[in-house]
Design a protein around this motif. Structure first.
Motif, PDB file in Angstrom:
ATOM      1  N   LYS A  42       0.831  -1.205   0.000  1.00  0.00           N
ATOM      2  CA  LYS A  42       0.000   0.000   0.000  1.00  0.00           C
ATOM      3  C   LYS A  42       0.868   1.259   0.000  1.00  0.00           C
ATOM      4  CE  LYS A  42      -3.923   1.931   2.541  1.00  0.00           C
ATOM      5  NZ  LYS A  42      -4.781   1.749   3.722  1.00  0.00           N
ATOM      6  N   ALA A  43       1.876   1.297   0.849  1.00  0.00           N
ATOM      7  CA  ALA A  43       2.760   2.458   0.944  1.00  0.00           C
ATOM      8  C   ALA A  43       3.485   2.711  -0.372  1.00  0.00           C
ATOM      9  CB  ALA A  43       3.768   2.267   2.078  1.00  0.00           C
ATOM     10  N   THR A  44       3.955   1.648  -1.014  1.00  0.00           N
ATOM     11  CA  THR A  44       4.705   1.780  -2.259  1.00  0.00           C
ATOM     12  C   THR A  44       3.823   2.256  -3.405  1.00  0.00           C
ATOM     13  OG1 THR A  44       5.998  -0.110  -1.481  1.00  0.00           O
ATOM     14  CG2 THR A  44       6.385   0.591  -3.701  1.00  0.00           C
ATOM     15  N   ILE A  45       2.628   1.689  -3.526  1.00  0.00           N
ATOM     16  CA  ILE A  45       1.708   2.082  -4.605  1.00  0.00           C
ATOM     17  C   ILE A  45       1.277   3.537  -4.445  1.00  0.00           C
ATOM     18  CG2 ILE A  45      -0.611   1.688  -5.552  1.00  0.00           C
ATOM     19  CD1 ILE A  45      -0.111  -1.341  -4.968  1.00  0.00           C
ATOM     20  N   VAL A  46       0.945   3.934  -3.223  1.00  0.00           N
ATOM     21  CA  VAL A  46       0.520   5.321  -2.982  1.00  0.00           C
ATOM     22  C   VAL A  46       1.662   6.291  -3.279  1.00  0.00           C
ATOM     23  CG1 VAL A  46      -0.202   6.961  -1.196  1.00  0.00           C
ATOM     24  CG2 VAL A  46      -1.311   4.733  -1.359  1.00  0.00           C
ATOM     25  N   ALA A  47       2.885   5.948  -2.872  1.00  0.00           N
ATOM     26  CA  ALA A  47       4.043   6.809  -3.149  1.00  0.00           C
ATOM     27  C   ALA A  47       4.252   6.969  -4.651  1.00  0.00           C
ATOM     28  CB  ALA A  47       5.297   6.246  -2.487  1.00  0.00           C
ATOM     29  N   ALA A  48       4.130   5.875  -5.409  1.00  0.00           N
ATOM     30  CA  ALA A  48       4.292   5.940  -6.871  1.00  0.00           C
ATOM     31  C   ALA A  48       3.233   6.837  -7.491  1.00  0.00           C
ATOM     32  CB  ALA A  48       4.215   4.539  -7.474  1.00  0.00           C
ATOM     33  N   ILE A  49       1.986   6.690  -7.062  1.00  0.00           N
ATOM     34  CA  ILE A  49       0.900   7.522  -7.591  1.00  0.00           C
ATOM     35  C   ILE A  49       1.152   8.993  -7.284  1.00  0.00           C
ATOM     36  CG2 ILE A  49      -1.563   8.069  -7.322  1.00  0.00           C
ATOM     37  CD1 ILE A  49      -1.993   4.993  -6.925  1.00  0.00           C
ATOM     38  N   ILE A  50       1.564   9.292  -6.061  1.00  0.00           N
ATOM     39  CA  ILE A  50       1.842  10.685  -5.667  1.00  0.00           C
ATOM     40  C   ILE A  50       2.939  11.278  -6.557  1.00  0.00           C
ATOM     41  CG2 ILE A  50       2.810  12.160  -3.854  1.00  0.00           C
ATOM     42  CD1 ILE A  50       1.415  10.305  -1.807  1.00  0.00           C
ATOM     43  N   MET A  51       4.041  10.532  -6.733  1.00  0.00           N
ATOM     44  CA  MET A  51       5.176  11.059  -7.506  1.00  0.00           C
ATOM     45  C   MET A  51       4.829  11.260  -8.978  1.00  0.00           C
ATOM     46  SD  MET A  51       8.591   9.308  -5.866  1.00  0.00           S
ATOM     47  CE  MET A  51       8.008   7.640  -5.608  1.00  0.00           C
ATOM     48  N   ILE A  52       4.157  10.274  -9.584  1.00  0.00           N
ATOM     49  CA  ILE A  52       3.814  10.393 -11.007  1.00  0.00           C
ATOM     50  C   ILE A  52       2.772  11.489 -11.222  1.00  0.00           C
ATOM     51  CG2 ILE A  52       2.775   9.192 -12.968  1.00  0.00           C
ATOM     52  CD1 ILE A  52       4.211   6.635 -11.926  1.00  0.00           C
ATOM     53  N   ALA A  53       1.796  11.576 -10.336  1.00  0.00           N
ATOM     54  CA  ALA A  53       0.789  12.642 -10.452  1.00  0.00           C
ATOM     55  C   ALA A  53       1.443  14.008 -10.318  1.00  0.00           C
ATOM     56  CB  ALA A  53      -0.294  12.468  -9.388  1.00  0.00           C
ATOM     57  N   PHE A  54       2.381  14.134  -9.391  1.00  0.00           N
ATOM     58  CA  PHE A  54       3.045  15.415  -9.200  1.00  0.00           C
ATOM     59  C   PHE A  54       3.895  15.792 -10.399  1.00  0.00           C
ATOM     60  CE2 PHE A  54       5.500  18.679  -6.992  1.00  0.00           C
ATOM     61  CZ  PHE A  54       4.490  19.290  -6.263  1.00  0.00           C
ATOM     62  N   ILE A 121      11.477  16.077  -8.390  1.00  0.00           N
ATOM     63  CA  ILE A 121      10.759  15.639  -9.596  1.00  0.00           C
ATOM     64  C   ILE A 121      10.457  16.832 -10.503  1.00  0.00           C
ATOM     65  CG2 ILE A 121       8.531  14.742 -10.411  1.00  0.00           C
ATOM     66  CD1 ILE A 121       8.693  12.719  -8.078  1.00  0.00           C
ATOM     67  N   LEU A 122       9.973  17.923  -9.932  1.00  0.00           N
ATOM     68  CA  LEU A 122       9.681  19.100 -10.761  1.00  0.00           C
ATOM     69  C   LEU A 122      10.954  19.725 -11.308  1.00  0.00           C
ATOM     70  CD1 LEU A 122       6.699  20.935  -9.061  1.00  0.00           C
ATOM     71  CD2 LEU A 122       6.705  19.407 -11.012  1.00  0.00           C
ATOM     72  N   SER A 123      12.004  19.713 -10.522  1.00  0.00           N
ATOM     73  CA  SER A 123      13.278  20.265 -10.992  1.00  0.00           C
ATOM     74  C   SER A 123      13.844  19.412 -12.122  1.00  0.00           C
ATOM     75  CB  SER A 123      14.287  20.331  -9.843  1.00  0.00           C
ATOM     76  OG  SER A 123      13.805  21.148  -8.809  1.00  0.00           O
ATOM     77  N   LEU A 124      13.745  18.095 -11.991  1.00  0.00           N
ATOM     78  CA  LEU A 124      14.248  17.194 -13.030  1.00  0.00           C
ATOM     79  C   LEU A 124      13.451  17.323 -14.322  1.00  0.00           C
ATOM     80  CD1 LEU A 124      14.842  14.000 -10.871  1.00  0.00           C
ATOM     81  CD2 LEU A 124      16.607  15.413 -11.931  1.00  0.00           C
ATOM     82  N   ARG A 125      12.175  17.666 -14.169  1.00  0.00           N
ATOM     83  CA  ARG A 125      11.311  17.789 -15.350  1.00  0.00           C
ATOM     84  C   ARG A 125      11.824  18.848 -16.329  1.00  0.00           C
ATOM     85  NH1 ARG A 125       4.868  18.963 -15.762  1.00  0.00           N
ATOM     86  NH2 ARG A 125       4.875  18.823 -18.003  1.00  0.00           N
ATOM     87  N   SER A 126      12.520  19.863 -15.801  1.00  0.00           N
ATOM     88  CA  SER A 126      13.036  20.909 -16.674  1.00  0.00           C
ATOM     89  C   SER A 126      14.243  20.450 -17.488  1.00  0.00           C
ATOM     90  CB  SER A 126      13.408  22.150 -15.857  1.00  0.00           C
ATOM     91  OG  SER A 126      14.493  21.875 -14.989  1.00  0.00           O
ATOM     92  N   ALA A 127      14.841  19.307 -17.113  1.00  0.00           N
ATOM     93  CA  ALA A 127      16.051  18.860 -17.802  1.00  0.00           C
ATOM     94  C   ALA A 127      15.935  17.479 -18.457  1.00  0.00           C
ATOM     95  CB  ALA A 127      17.223  18.849 -16.812  1.00  0.00           C
ATOM     96  N   TYR A 128      14.918  16.708 -18.079  1.00  0.00           N
ATOM     97  CA  TYR A 128      14.819  15.328 -18.577  1.00  0.00           C
ATOM     98  C   TYR A 128      13.426  15.053 -19.134  1.00  0.00           C
ATOM     99  CZ  TYR A 128      19.089  14.815 -15.853  1.00  0.00           C
ATOM    100  OH  TYR A 128      20.346  14.971 -15.343  1.00  0.00           O
ATOM    101  N   ASP A 129      13.341  14.071 -20.060  1.00  0.00           N
ATOM    102  CA  ASP A 129      12.054  13.670 -20.637  1.00  0.00           C
ATOM    103  C   ASP A 129      11.189  12.979 -19.582  1.00  0.00           C
ATOM    104  OD1 ASP A 129      12.526  14.613 -23.198  1.00  0.00           O
ATOM    105  OD2 ASP A 129      13.435  12.735 -23.873  1.00  0.00           O
ATOM    106  N   LYS A 130       9.879  13.224 -19.667  1.00  0.00           N
ATOM    107  CA  LYS A 130       8.936  12.663 -18.688  1.00  0.00           C
ATOM    108  C   LYS A 130       8.973  11.141 -18.649  1.00  0.00           C
ATOM    109  CE  LYS A 130       5.689  15.858 -19.838  1.00  0.00           C
ATOM    110  NZ  LYS A 130       4.346  16.312 -20.105  1.00  0.00           N
TER     111      LYS A 130
END
Length: 191
Positions: A42-54, A121-130
């Motif tokens: 549960k913890a892992t799935i929720v963390a993945a959803i939070i990160m990808i959504a963000f 994650i947001l900082s990396l988005r400016s330099a790397y492909d999604k």
């Protein structure tokens, strides 16, 4: 968007250092001893959803409040800088409240997908492909799941000194990444 294994490796290492699941083993072991069972899946799935959504809605949130990507990346560099100092010097600048459950809070959020991870994650988005960031997130989530499931064995195997050494090594890597992120984005603030 195209797959780039160098980008995937870089982003995976950055997120691994920021999430610091190995350094969190003492916290995880303490939670397990106080609360009995940790809901790893549960913890892992929720963390993945939070990160990808963000990754997808984070930039929209920034635009909504009027912050440009360069400003956020520079702010992210400062967050990474202070997280690296915590890891290297063994100090705590940010203190969490004592948790009462061990699944979504505090493991998924803020331990895995906390403020530092979101900023990164947001900082990396400016330099790397999604797509490369998503793959790196999934790789890290798999590692986190493995660590959560076997935290007791890992703690015994590494020992207190081993965990401390790993934290310091990743702290130095994170510090270098923070400096690079700052240098790459600070020029955009003055254009």
């Amino acid at each position: 968007m195209e797959l780039d294994f160098k980008q995937i490796a870089t982003v995976t290492m950055v997120l691994f250092a920021v999430i610091d699941v190995v350094g969190s083993i003492p916290v995880i072991v303490d939670l397990r001893s106080r609360l009995g069972h940790i809901q790893s899946e549960k913890a892992t799935i929720v963390a993945a959803i939070i990160m990808i959504a963000f990754l997808f809605v984070g930039e929209g949130m920034l635009k909504l409040i009027g912050i440009d990507a360069n400003s956020f990346a520079v702010a992210g560099a400062f967050v990474l800088f202070f997280m690296a100092l915590e890891m290297i010097l063994g100090i705590r600048l940010y203190k969490d409240d004592n948790p009462s459950t061990a699944s979504i809070v505090p493991i998924a959020f803020p331990l895995i997908a906390g403020a530092g991870t979101m900023t990164t994650i947001l900082s990396l988005r400016s330099a790397y492909d999604k797509i490369n960031i998503i793959i790196a997130i999934l790789i890290n989530v798999i590692i986190v799941y493995g660590v959560l499931k076997s935290s007791g064995k890992i703690e015994k195997w590494l020992g207190v000194n081993g965990i401390g050494i790993i934290r310091k090594i990743f702290g130095v890597i994170l510090l270098a990444i923070a400096v690079k992120l700052f240098a790459a984005n600070v020029k955009g603030l003055f254009v």
